[in-house]
Design an enzyme around this catalytic site. Sequence first.
Site, PDB file in Angstrom:
ATOM      1  N   LYS A  87       0.824  -1.218   0.000  1.00 44.05           N
ATOM      2  CA  LYS A  87       0.000   0.000   0.000  1.00 44.05           C
ATOM      3  C   LYS A  87       0.857   1.267   0.000  1.00 44.05           C
ATOM      4  CE  LYS A  87      -2.241  -0.832   3.858  1.00 44.05           C
ATOM      5  NZ  LYS A  87      -1.608  -2.107   4.271  1.00 44.05           N
TER       6      LYS A  87
ATOM      7  N   ARG B 185      -9.530   0.972   9.196  1.00 44.43           N
ATOM      8  CA  ARG B 185      -9.130  -0.420   9.427  1.00 44.43           C
ATOM      9  C   ARG B 185     -10.211  -1.197  10.167  1.00 44.43           C
ATOM     10  NH1 ARG B 185      -3.234   0.434   9.289  1.00 44.43           N
ATOM     11  NH2 ARG B 185      -2.070  -1.477   9.642  1.00 44.43           N
TER      12      ARG B 185
ATOM     13  N   ARG C  67      11.525  -6.916   4.795  1.00 47.00           N
ATOM     14  CA  ARG C  67      11.468  -5.482   5.107  1.00 47.00           C
ATOM     15  C   ARG C  67      12.025  -5.219   6.511  1.00 47.00           C
ATOM     16  NH1 ARG C  67       5.752  -2.338   4.961  1.00 47.00           N
ATOM     17  NH2 ARG C  67       5.482  -3.065   7.086  1.00 47.00           N
TER      18      ARG C  67
ATOM     19  N   ARG D  76      11.964  -1.971  11.332  1.00 46.75           N
ATOM     20  CA  ARG D  76      10.748  -1.565  12.049  1.00 46.75           C
ATOM     21  C   ARG D  76      10.506  -2.495  13.220  1.00 46.75           C
ATOM     22  NH1 ARG D  76       5.519  -0.102   8.402  1.00 46.75           N
ATOM     23  NH2 ARG D  76       4.543  -1.240  10.097  1.00 46.75           N
TER      24      ARG D  76
ATOM     25  N   ARG E 160      -0.525  -9.390  13.160  1.00 46.49           N
ATOM     26  CA  ARG E 160      -1.112  -8.277  12.396  1.00 46.49           C
ATOM     27  C   ARG E 160      -1.938  -8.806  11.224  1.00 46.49           C
ATOM     28  NH1 ARG E 160       4.007  -5.495  10.944  1.00 46.49           N
ATOM     29  NH2 ARG E 160       2.792  -3.975   9.767  1.00 46.49           N
TER      30      ARG E 160
HETATM   31  P1  AMP Z   1       0.825   0.404   9.237  1.00 46.00           P
HETATM   32  O1  AMP Z   1       2.069   1.169   9.002  1.00 46.00           O
HETATM   33  O2  AMP Z   1      -0.355   0.944   8.459  1.00 46.00           O
HETATM   34  O3  AMP Z   1       0.987  -1.080   9.056  1.00 46.00           O
HETATM   35  O4  AMP Z   1       0.427   0.630  10.779  1.00 46.00           O
HETATM   36  C1  AMP Z   1       1.287   0.234  11.834  1.00 46.00           C
HETATM   37  C2  AMP Z   1       0.499   0.100  13.133  1.00 46.00           C
HETATM   38  O5  AMP Z   1      -0.117   1.359  13.463  1.00 46.00           O
HETATM   39  C3  AMP Z   1      -0.654  -0.892  13.092  1.00 46.00           C
HETATM   40  O6  AMP Z   1      -0.228  -2.213  13.338  1.00 46.00           O
HETATM   41  C4  AMP Z   1      -1.542  -0.354  14.225  1.00 46.00           C
HETATM   42  O7  AMP Z   1      -1.036  -0.676  15.491  1.00 46.00           O
HETATM   43  C5  AMP Z   1      -1.397   1.143  14.039  1.00 46.00           C
HETATM   44  N1  AMP Z   1      -2.414   1.683  13.096  1.00 46.00           N
HETATM   45  C6  AMP Z   1      -2.177   2.299  11.895  1.00 46.00           C
HETATM   46  N2  AMP Z   1      -3.327   2.669  11.314  1.00 46.00           N
HETATM   47  C7  AMP Z   1      -4.326   2.285  12.147  1.00 46.00           C
HETATM   48  C8  AMP Z   1      -5.739   2.355  12.085  1.00 46.00           C
HETATM   49  N3  AMP Z   1      -6.377   2.929  11.046  1.00 46.00           N
HETATM   50  N4  AMP Z   1      -6.444   1.845  13.123  1.00 46.00           N
HETATM   51  C9  AMP Z   1      -5.828   1.292  14.183  1.00 46.00           C
HETATM   52  N5  AMP Z   1      -4.508   1.167  14.293  1.00 46.00           N
HETATM   53  C10 AMP Z   1      -3.745   1.649  13.287  1.00 46.00           C
END
Ligand code: AMP
Length: 189
Positions: free
Chosen positions: A16, A91, A130, A136, A147
């Site tokens: 994404k 989400r 990654r 990360r 996740r």
């Molecule tokens: P991402 O970089 O989008 O994979 O997000 C990393 C982490 O941030 C996720 O595993 C969640 O803990 C938190 N996070 C990001 N976006 C959201 C969202 N829309 N709702 C809830 N948690 C989020």
Amino acid sequence: MSARRILLLGPPGAGKGTQAQRLVDRLSIPQISTGDMFRAAVAAGTELGKQLEAIMDSGELVRDEIVIAVCRERLTQGDAGDGFILDGFPRTVGQAEALDGLLDSLGVKLERCVALVVDDEAIVQRLLKRAQVEGRSDDNEETIRHRMRVYREQTEPLVAYYRERGVLVEVSGMGGIDAVAHGIQEALA
Ligand code: AMP
């Protein structure tokens, strides 16, 4: 003509962020990534950042109220007036409903939800790679698998949510970056 109010949906590691960046360059609209905003808050050591760090490291989702407040603030900034690419938000169905209300109040509508379709096991391997490159802290195997489960349980219902609203397009996320970008471009036309 391309859609300009866009949501990219897909599990962690589906590409994404990479594809959102392509769209930023092509359409000159901002990427709105809650994950990036939360990581910036963690790096800045803000109060919010301290609360977020443990949740993100566990692979759980941040509470809807927090996420919605952050996105409301971001979507009302001027640069999102002519379009945006949502990456990682919404989400949950609760977040999607809040987004509908927010966009309604701004007098606009989400034009397309592009769902990237990928194979879970291939994605786990991609994320492990990654983890080595980016370091990360939420990219270890246990958290990655968690996740993935969280995505399938809490986020995947959004595919049906947006299909019912007539804005869903599914695109294979399993090809190379250019091939996927091409699929997305067609989906937005
Ligand atoms: P991402 O970089 O989008 O994979 O997000 C990393 C982490 O941030 C996720 O595993 C969640 O803990 C938190 N996070 C990001 N976006 C959201 C969202 N829309 N709702 C809830 N948690 C989020």
